[in-house]
Design a protein around this motif. Structure first.
Motif, PDB file in Angstrom:
ATOM      1  N   TYR A   1       0.755  -1.190  -0.036  1.00 52.60           N
ATOM      2  CA  TYR A   1      -0.093   0.003  -0.053  1.00 52.60           C
ATOM      3  C   TYR A   1       0.935   1.201  -0.053  1.00 52.60           C
ATOM      4  N   ILE A   2       2.085   1.093   0.557  1.00 57.46           N
ATOM      5  CA  ILE A   2       2.743   2.246   0.781  1.00 57.46           C
ATOM      6  C   ILE A   2       3.530   2.532  -0.709  1.00 57.46           C
ATOM      7  N   VAL A   3       3.925   1.327  -1.485  1.00 60.79           N
ATOM      8  CA  VAL A   3       4.507   1.551  -2.820  1.00 60.79           C
ATOM      9  C   VAL A   3       3.349   2.107  -3.834  1.00 60.79           C
ATOM     10  N   GLU A   4       2.059   1.729  -3.500  1.00 62.22           N
ATOM     11  CA  GLU A   4       0.941   2.283  -4.524  1.00 62.22           C
ATOM     12  C   GLU A   4       0.852   3.773  -4.131  1.00 62.22           C
ATOM     13  N   GLU A   5       0.841   4.185  -3.036  1.00 61.88           N
ATOM     14  CA  GLU A   5       0.805   5.488  -2.404  1.00 61.88           C
ATOM     15  C   GLU A   5       1.926   6.409  -3.116  1.00 61.88           C
ATOM     16  N   TYR A   6       3.056   5.854  -3.000  1.00 61.06           N
ATOM     17  CA  TYR A   6       4.149   6.270  -3.627  1.00 61.06           C
ATOM     18  C   TYR A   6       3.972   6.338  -5.192  1.00 61.06           C
ATOM     19  N   LYS A   7       3.351   5.561  -5.852  1.00 59.29           N
ATOM     20  CA  LYS A   7       3.426   5.588  -7.365  1.00 59.29           C
ATOM     21  C   LYS A   7       2.321   6.856  -7.466  1.00 59.29           C
ATOM     22  N   ARG A   8       1.164   6.999  -6.868  1.00 61.84           N
ATOM     23  CA  ARG A   8       0.005   7.872  -7.195  1.00 61.84           C
ATOM     24  C   ARG A   8       0.555   9.492  -6.660  1.00 61.84           C
ATOM     25  N   ALA A   9       1.689   9.303  -5.774  1.00 62.41           N
ATOM     26  CA  ALA A   9       1.950  10.666  -5.365  1.00 62.41           C
ATOM     27  C   ALA A   9       2.992  11.007  -6.362  1.00 62.41           C
ATOM     28  N   ARG A  10       3.712  10.075  -6.915  1.00 57.38           N
ATOM     29  CA  ARG A  10       4.782  10.684  -7.909  1.00 57.38           C
ATOM     30  C   ARG A  10       4.099  11.403  -8.877  1.00 57.38           C
ATOM     31  N   ALA A  11       3.097  10.880  -9.402  1.00 57.83           N
ATOM     32  CA  ALA A  11       2.384  11.447 -10.622  1.00 57.83           C
ATOM     33  C   ALA A  11       1.497  12.708 -10.336  1.00 57.83           C
ATOM     34  N   HIS A  12       1.505  13.078  -8.910  1.00 58.82           N
ATOM     35  CA  HIS A  12       0.341  14.063  -8.502  1.00 58.82           C
ATOM     36  C   HIS A  12       1.224  15.424  -8.723  1.00 58.82           C
TER      37      HIS A  12
END
Ligand SMILES: [Fe+2]
Ligand SMILES: [Fe+2]
Length: 255
Positions: free
Chosen positions: A180-191
């Motif tokens: 869930y942290i990896v997924e959060e990172y991916k979303r944040a990276r593109a934000h």
């Protein structure tokens, strides 16, 4: 008083002292289930049990006399002074951001990024902290506080941020963040606000100097301009996170 056949361990003695202290209290003070869970026990303080233990007493429904008193209408600064167990790391991070010429939004995000750790709950501190402040700050600040928890684990060489050496020390060289942290990172990276959250990490990493001179007074104006202090008092208002502040204000209230 000590009827134990064996000498008491330090924690047994501590429990006994706590017990003695509780008997001196005017009201019955209970622990929330999460406090017991954090002690490694799945149990709860039930009213019949507690009443039997402390006969003739009523449950605490207000201020905990063991904690520093808070003003009638507490502000964020009052929580900093009387409820946050440690503020040095937050002040050092914010000072670093301020000296680096960051906008007030980023300075505020740095000042508040770990408030959940110092006042509430460690696990998922970014998410708790973001919820606590969301009604009172710019949306971008709350978002950045939420996502810094995930970004911390991922380098960004464009701003000179590597995986923190400290984390290898704290969690071991093999630690991998949960999915869930990896997924959060991916979303944040593109934000679109990615860099605001990244700047929390950038200012965070240099913030453990025990000799740095920091003062909450340096941030009172920034808080005043960027944190919407409710007139009823923080926690006594009707915001979606007021109950979280009330819980920090009265952590042992029975209900
Ligand atoms: Fe953090
Ligand atoms: Fe931090």
């Amino acid at each position: 008083m000590n009827e134990h056949a064996h000498p008491l361990s330090v924690s047994e003695r501590a429990d006994e002292l706590e017990e003695e202290k509780m008997h001196e209290m005017e009201r019955i003070i209970t622990k929330s289930t999460i406090a017991h869970l954090m002690d490694g026990e799945v149990k709860m303080d039930t009213s019949p049990e507690m009443k039997a233990k402390y006969p003739g007493k009523f449950f605490l429904m207000g201020d905990d006399p063991r904690l520093p008193p808070m003003p009638e209408k507490p502000t964020l600064v009052d929580y900093f002074r009387h409820r946050f167990a440690s503020t040095a790391h937050l002040l050092q991070s914010a000072t670093h951001a301020l000296k680096g010429g960051q906008p007030e939004k980023v300075v505020l995000a740095c000042l508040l990024h770990d408030i959940a750790i110092v006042s509430f709950i460690r696990c998922d501190h970014g998410y708790w902290g973001a919820q606590m402040i969301e009604p009172y700050v710019d949306e971008e600040v709350a978002w950045a506080v939420k996502t810094h928890q995930a970004l911390r684990f991922f380098p960004d060489e464009s701003v000179g941020y590597g995986y923190p050496a400290l984390y290898k020390e704290l969690f071991g060289p093999d630690y991998k963040p949960e999915p869930y942290i990896v997924e959060e990172y991916k979303r944040a990276r593109a934000h679109k606000w990615y860099m605001t959250s990244r700047l929390i990490c950038v200012n965070d990493i240099y913030s453990f100097d025990p000799n740095a001179k920091v003062n909450l007074d340096d941030f009172v104006d920034i808080i005043g301009r960027n944190f919407k202090q409710p007139k009823e008092g923080l926690g006594l208002d009707n915001s979606p996170s007021a109950h979280m502040w009330r819980t920090i204000l009265w952590p042992t209230r029975f209900l």
